[in-house]
Design an enzyme around this catalytic site. Structure first.
Site, PDB file in Angstrom:
ATOM      1  N   LYS A   1       2.877  -3.080  -7.824  1.00 20.78           N
ATOM      2  CA  LYS A   1       4.184  -2.769  -7.767  1.00 20.78           C
ATOM      3  C   LYS A   1       5.005  -3.399  -7.165  1.00 20.78           C
ATOM      4  O   LYS A   1       6.178  -4.048  -7.443  1.00 20.78           O
ATOM      5  CB  LYS A   1       4.557  -1.333  -7.915  1.00 20.78           C
ATOM      6  CG  LYS A   1       5.880  -1.072  -8.388  1.00 20.78           C
ATOM      7  CD  LYS A   1       6.185  -1.472  -9.646  1.00 20.78           C
ATOM      8  CE  LYS A   1       7.769  -1.127 -10.165  1.00 20.78           C
ATOM      9  NZ  LYS A   1       8.145  -1.914 -11.428  1.00 20.78           N
TER      10      LYS A   1
ATOM     11  N   TRP B   1      -3.961  -2.197  -1.310  1.00 25.34           N
ATOM     12  CA  TRP B   1      -4.066  -3.186  -2.263  1.00 25.34           C
ATOM     13  C   TRP B   1      -4.589  -4.325  -1.480  1.00 25.34           C
ATOM     14  O   TRP B   1      -3.820  -4.566  -0.252  1.00 25.34           O
ATOM     15  CB  TRP B   1      -2.625  -3.571  -3.069  1.00 25.34           C
ATOM     16  CG  TRP B   1      -2.557  -4.684  -3.997  1.00 25.34           C
ATOM     17  CD1 TRP B   1      -3.121  -4.514  -5.302  1.00 25.34           C
ATOM     18  CD2 TRP B   1      -2.195  -6.123  -4.139  1.00 25.34           C
ATOM     19  NE1 TRP B   1      -3.133  -5.676  -6.049  1.00 25.34           N
ATOM     20  CE2 TRP B   1      -2.465  -6.539  -5.091  1.00 25.34           C
ATOM     21  CE3 TRP B   1      -1.600  -6.676  -2.893  1.00 25.34           C
ATOM     22  CZ2 TRP B   1      -2.228  -7.766  -5.392  1.00 25.34           C
ATOM     23  CZ3 TRP B   1      -1.368  -7.877  -3.385  1.00 25.34           C
ATOM     24  CH2 TRP B   1      -1.507  -8.565  -4.480  1.00 25.34           C
TER      25      TRP B   1
ATOM     26  N   LYS C   1       6.178  -9.843 -19.877  1.00 25.20           N
ATOM     27  CA  LYS C   1       5.653  -8.371 -20.307  1.00 25.20           C
ATOM     28  C   LYS C   1       4.165  -8.668 -21.025  1.00 25.20           C
ATOM     29  O   LYS C   1       3.457  -8.049 -20.547  1.00 25.20           O
ATOM     30  CB  LYS C   1       6.474  -7.806 -21.152  1.00 25.20           C
ATOM     31  CG  LYS C   1       7.986  -7.577 -20.485  1.00 25.20           C
ATOM     32  CD  LYS C   1       7.715  -6.213 -19.420  1.00 25.20           C
ATOM     33  CE  LYS C   1       8.233  -6.322 -18.120  1.00 25.20           C
ATOM     34  NZ  LYS C   1       8.493  -7.081 -17.014  1.00 25.20           N
TER      35      LYS C   1
ATOM     36  N   ARG D   1       1.683   1.749  -5.587  1.00 22.16           N
ATOM     37  CA  ARG D   1       1.704   0.512  -4.657  1.00 22.16           C
ATOM     38  C   ARG D   1       0.564  -0.058  -4.259  1.00 22.16           C
ATOM     39  O   ARG D   1       0.595  -0.995  -3.726  1.00 22.16           O
ATOM     40  CB  ARG D   1       2.342   1.095  -3.245  1.00 22.16           C
ATOM     41  CG  ARG D   1       3.953   1.721  -3.542  1.00 22.16           C
ATOM     42  CD  ARG D   1       4.496   2.369  -2.250  1.00 22.16           C
ATOM     43  NE  ARG D   1       4.710   1.075  -1.441  1.00 22.16           N
ATOM     44  CZ  ARG D   1       5.731   0.629  -1.121  1.00 22.16           C
ATOM     45  NH1 ARG D   1       6.973   0.976  -1.827  1.00 22.16           N
ATOM     46  NH2 ARG D   1       6.177  -0.302  -0.337  1.00 22.16           N
TER      47      ARG D   1
ATOM     48  N   GLU E   1       1.318  -9.695 -18.562  1.00 21.51           N
ATOM     49  CA  GLU E   1       1.156  -8.890 -17.453  1.00 21.51           C
ATOM     50  C   GLU E   1       0.473  -7.546 -17.951  1.00 21.51           C
ATOM     51  O   GLU E   1      -0.318  -6.765 -17.144  1.00 21.51           O
ATOM     52  CB  GLU E   1       2.041  -8.636 -16.612  1.00 21.51           C
ATOM     53  CG  GLU E   1       3.284  -7.877 -17.076  1.00 21.51           C
ATOM     54  CD  GLU E   1       4.565  -7.548 -15.872  1.00 21.51           C
ATOM     55  OE1 GLU E   1       4.062  -7.491 -14.783  1.00 21.51           O
ATOM     56  OE2 GLU E   1       5.540  -7.690 -16.006  1.00 21.51           O
TER      57      GLU E   1
ATOM     58  N   HIS F   1      10.606 -31.156 -27.447  1.00 20.78           N
ATOM     59  CA  HIS F   1      10.134 -32.180 -26.486  1.00 20.78           C
ATOM     60  C   HIS F   1       8.917 -31.858 -26.045  1.00 20.78           C
ATOM     61  O   HIS F   1       8.447 -32.011 -24.790  1.00 20.78           O
ATOM     62  CB  HIS F   1      11.221 -31.853 -25.404  1.00 20.78           C
ATOM     63  CG  HIS F   1      12.517 -32.321 -25.576  1.00 20.78           C
ATOM     64  ND1 HIS F   1      13.106 -33.604 -25.891  1.00 20.78           N
ATOM     65  CD2 HIS F   1      13.632 -31.527 -26.175  1.00 20.78           C
ATOM     66  CE1 HIS F   1      14.284 -33.558 -26.293  1.00 20.78           C
ATOM     67  NE2 HIS F   1      14.709 -32.302 -26.439  1.00 20.78           N
TER      68      HIS F   1
ATOM     69  N   ASN G   1      -0.010  -0.706   6.255  1.00 13.38           N
ATOM     70  CA  ASN G   1       0.521  -1.347   5.174  1.00 13.38           C
ATOM     71  C   ASN G   1       0.881  -2.790   5.850  1.00 13.38           C
ATOM     72  O   ASN G   1       1.705  -2.720   6.515  1.00 13.38           O
ATOM     73  CB  ASN G   1       1.708  -0.800   4.618  1.00 13.38           C
ATOM     74  CG  ASN G   1       2.255  -1.648   3.281  1.00 13.38           C
ATOM     75  OD1 ASN G   1       1.629  -2.545   2.901  1.00 13.38           O
ATOM     76  ND2 ASN G   1       3.411  -0.991   2.961  1.00 13.38           N
ATOM     77  N   GLY G   2       0.537  -3.931   5.219  1.00 13.45           N
ATOM     78  CA  GLY G   2       1.123  -5.268   5.576  1.00 13.45           C
ATOM     79  C   GLY G   2       0.051  -6.176   6.047  1.00 13.45           C
ATOM     80  O   GLY G   2      -1.221  -6.051   5.888  1.00 13.45           O
TER      81      GLY G   2
ATOM     82  N   CYS H   1       1.093  -1.213   0.099  1.00 12.38           N
ATOM     83  CA  CYS H   1       0.109   0.054  -0.065  1.00 12.38           C
ATOM     84  C   CYS H   1       0.801   1.117   0.124  1.00 12.38           C
ATOM     85  O   CYS H   1       2.020   1.269   0.421  1.00 12.38           O
ATOM     86  CB  CYS H   1      -0.936   0.028   1.331  1.00 12.38           C
ATOM     87  SG  CYS H   1      -2.001  -1.501   1.327  1.00 12.38           S
TER      88      CYS H   1
ATOM     89  N   GLU I   1      11.207 -13.332 -20.059  1.00  9.66           N
ATOM     90  CA  GLU I   1      10.949 -11.948 -19.901  1.00  9.66           C
ATOM     91  C   GLU I   1       9.743 -11.278 -20.812  1.00  9.66           C
ATOM     92  O   GLU I   1       8.935 -10.738 -20.631  1.00  9.66           O
ATOM     93  CB  GLU I   1      12.160 -11.070 -19.629  1.00  9.66           C
ATOM     94  CG  GLU I   1      11.845  -9.589 -19.541  1.00  9.66           C
ATOM     95  CD  GLU I   1      10.879  -9.464 -18.075  1.00  9.66           C
ATOM     96  OE1 GLU I   1      10.767  -9.918 -17.407  1.00  9.66           O
ATOM     97  OE2 GLU I   1      10.581  -8.183 -18.155  1.00  9.66           O
TER      98      GLU I   1
END
Ligand code: AGP
Length: 629
Positions: free
Chosen positions: A624, A87, A502, A39, A505, A521, A113-114, A2, A498
């Site tokens: 993030k 979040w 991208k 965040r 997401e 295979h 936050n947490g 958050c 990667e």
């Protein structure tokens, strides 16, 4: 997960020249929340202390919903305020579950936050005392506990109340509280979750990271584990959870406000893709001398201990883990030390073999990824030396590591990591070269050559960026595709992974990366007529080149109807006859190629997502910084 902001200012004459007079708390808090929205953004809220009371506004949805609410129902002027973007972890993203949460008959407001792991038993205990709850959140339980302490053992001292409550809480938390009885005071507690203090002139700030107050000050203090800080307009006092004096670490924030803005690009992601020449350049800056010797002063581990290292384990998640995979090839090549790359959330639970001769290298942009943090903690408990490659000064993972090698990519706001990825690879190369230099694996002349090659990368990335328009046209033409595959070998394999991530997401497209040799295979069964397949082709130069093998892979998929989209090195004419589309990157040594071949795949994903009209910076379901396990 958050965004958190706190502010206290001293009522003072605003100078005629409009100088640094105290600010209205709400302005500072909302501005800070805008910068922190990445965040977490499924609800937001603020609280101010004014006229002997606490006033709050909070709304589900993005920050804009809260701003609209404030226009409808303004808050009174105030010099004391806190704010939060969320979040969701406990309880869905609703108005009721949004922070701040109130206690002590609405005279105390708390943001968090947490995750409070023991909130259920505390809730039961408080209910038995007659406390009622308006939300499903663990935060409201923490607020009620602080309120209970404030009225009880703390005798009306908000700092004492926070200390006593923090002693009872298990889990990860950054808590901020204000009380109607104490205007001009914000108190905070932190354990396993980020919090930094911003130091102003007649005003002070709190933020989950420096972006929360970057517009007002660059002087910051990082808090340590299990600490409480009480800020007033002219002071900040740090203690532990038992009231004993404690120290934070003051540092100068190198980011300025402008660097956290989009700089004219359509999205933070586009801006950050274009920041990559600077991100690589700045990460290299000042870390070697004219003779090509590495100077990594911040690597505070005894060189004698580093010489004893007989195994390296890289711990990370997501894109950072793919940076680790690239690093593996380089470190093993230069240092001849066995290097494993582990997903942090898998490592910790597989009873890994770790001892004092193991060097654990964590890679994390945010420095707050809980999976990575807990894995680093575990490794340290097993006796390993730990180095953090991190982009966020003052964050938890570097603070809990034996040493840190900061990347200097600047703030990465877009959820999809781009410049941090290239900076992580760069930092990992530096670490590998440093270890090789220390252990005498390669001559200083060779190190100097590699550093010289690395020094040319920023301009080569710029060339890729400048020539990307045809690739963007291709991406726009493919916006209705349902699936894209990515193939690569050796250091091209993590690039393929990667590139697929991208696309997943930010364009919400099925995309999968494979080691090109793995195709026969099983995965080749996926190839259907018209299936787009990106292939990262290694340089044809050099006797150990895998070029011919990858060209064979292109032919295999092409023969089955695939659309072959090739990323290749300038001058490689051999691939043309097998490719529907070729994007060339400048010539560079094979081990350094990921710093170039990744960029077209980032651009492709961003352009295709933009063509689909998606929010490239804040993709659905993602945040993030994943600060819960
Ligand atoms: C990458 O685009 C994602 N945002 C995600 O995979 C990210 O790399 C991962 O969560 C690790 O984050 P960190 O680097 O902050 O630890």
């Amino acid at each position: 997960m958050c965004g958190i902001v706190g502010y206290v200012g001293r009522a003072q004459e605003r100078s005629a020249a409009g100088g640094n007079g105290a600010h209205d708390a709400l302005d500072v808090v909302i501005e800070g929340l805008r910068r922190l929205e990445y965040r977490g953004y499924d609800s937001a809220g603020v609280a101010v202390v004014a006229d002997g009371a606490v006033e709050t506004r909070k709304k589900a949805g993005k920050l804009g919903n809260l701003v609209a609410e404030l226009e409808q129902r303004p808050l009174p002027e105030s010099l004391t305020g806190i704010g939060h973007t969320r979040w969701a972890t406990h309880g869905g993203p609703t108005d009721a579950n949004a922070h701040p949460h109130l206690a002590d008959n609405g005279r105390l407001a708390v943001i968090h936050n947490g995750i409070i792991e023991n909130y259920a038993e505390l809730k039961q205990e408080l209910r038995a005392k007659g406390v009622t709850f308006a939300s499903e959140t663990d935060t409201e339980v923490a607020a009620a506990l602080i309120g209970d302490m404030y009225r009880g053992a703390a005798g009306g001292d908000i700092t004492k109340a926070m200390q006593l409550a923090a002693q009872r809480l298990d889990g990860a938390f950054t808590l901020l509280a204000v009380h109607a009885d104490q205007p001009g005071v914000v108190v905070a507690a932190r354990r396993n979750s980020p919090l930094v203090v911003g130091l102003g002139d007649g005003e002070n700030f709190l933020g989950s990271d420096v972006s929360g107050f970057i517009d007002h000050t660059r002087r910051a203090v990082e808090l340590g584990q299990d600490q409480i800080v009480t800020i007033t307009p002219d002071s900040f006092v740090i203690t532990d959870f038992y009231g004993r004096p404690a120290q934070g670490k003051e540092f100068e924030v190198s980011w300025d406000a402008a660097s956290a803005e989009k700089g004219g690009f359509p999205s933070f992601m586009e801006k950050e893709i274009h920041d990559q020449p600077a991100a690589v350049h700045d990460t290299l800056l000042g870390r070697s001398d004219a003779q090509g010797r590495l100077i990594l002063d911040e690597l505070r581990i005894d060189p004698a201990e580093l010489k004893q290292v007989n195994k390296i384990i890289v711990l990370a998640c997501g894109t950072a883990a793919y940076a680790g995979l690239v690093a593996k090839y380089a470190i093993e090549n230069w240092c001849r030390i066995p290097t494993e790359v582990e997903l942090a959330h898998e490592f910790r639970y597989r009873d890994p073999i770790v001892d004092k001769n193991t060097l654990v290298v964590s890679i994390s942009q945010s420095g707050e990824t809980m999976d990575t943090l807990m894995a680093v903690r575990y490794a340290r408990e097993q006796g390993a030396k730990t180095v953090s490659i991190c982009n966020t000064n003052g964050s938890t993972i570097p603070r809990e590591s034996d040493a840190v090698l900061y990347t200097h990519a600047g703030p990465e706001i877009a959820v999809a990591s781009t410049k941090a990825f290239l900076a992580q690879i760069t930092a990992a190369y530096l670490l590998g070269l440093y270890l090789a230099q220390l252990r005498g694996n390669i001559f200083s002349g060779q190190i100097k050559d590699v550093l010289a090659d690395l020094g040319k990368i920023p301009e080569k990335i710029q060339q890729v960026l400048d020539n990307a328009e045809p690739l963007r046209e291709l991406a726009r033409s493919m916006k209705d595709e349902k699936s894209v595959l990515f193939l690569g070998r050796n250091v091209g394999y993590p690039v393929a992974l990667e590139g697929a991530l991208k696309l997943k997401e930010i364009a919400y497209l099925h995309a999968e990366g494979f080691a090109a040799g793995e195709l026969k295979h099983g995965p080749i069964a996926l190839i259907d007529e018209g299936q787009p397949v990106f292939v990262v082709v290694p340089s044809p130069r050099g006797r150990d080149s895998l070029h011919s093998k990858v060209v064979s892979n292109i032919q295999e998929v092409r023969a089955r109807g695939a659309r072959t989209l090739v990323i290749a090195e300038e001058g490689d004419e051999a691939v043309r006859e097998y490719a529907e589309y070729v994007f060339y990157v400048p010539e560079t040594p094979p081990l350094l190629m990921p710093l170039l071949t990744t960029v077209p795949l980032q651009i492709f994903a961003a352009e295709l997502a933009q063509a689909k009209g998606f929010d490239v910076d804040q993709p659905r379901n993602l945040a993030k910084s994943v600060t819960v396990e």
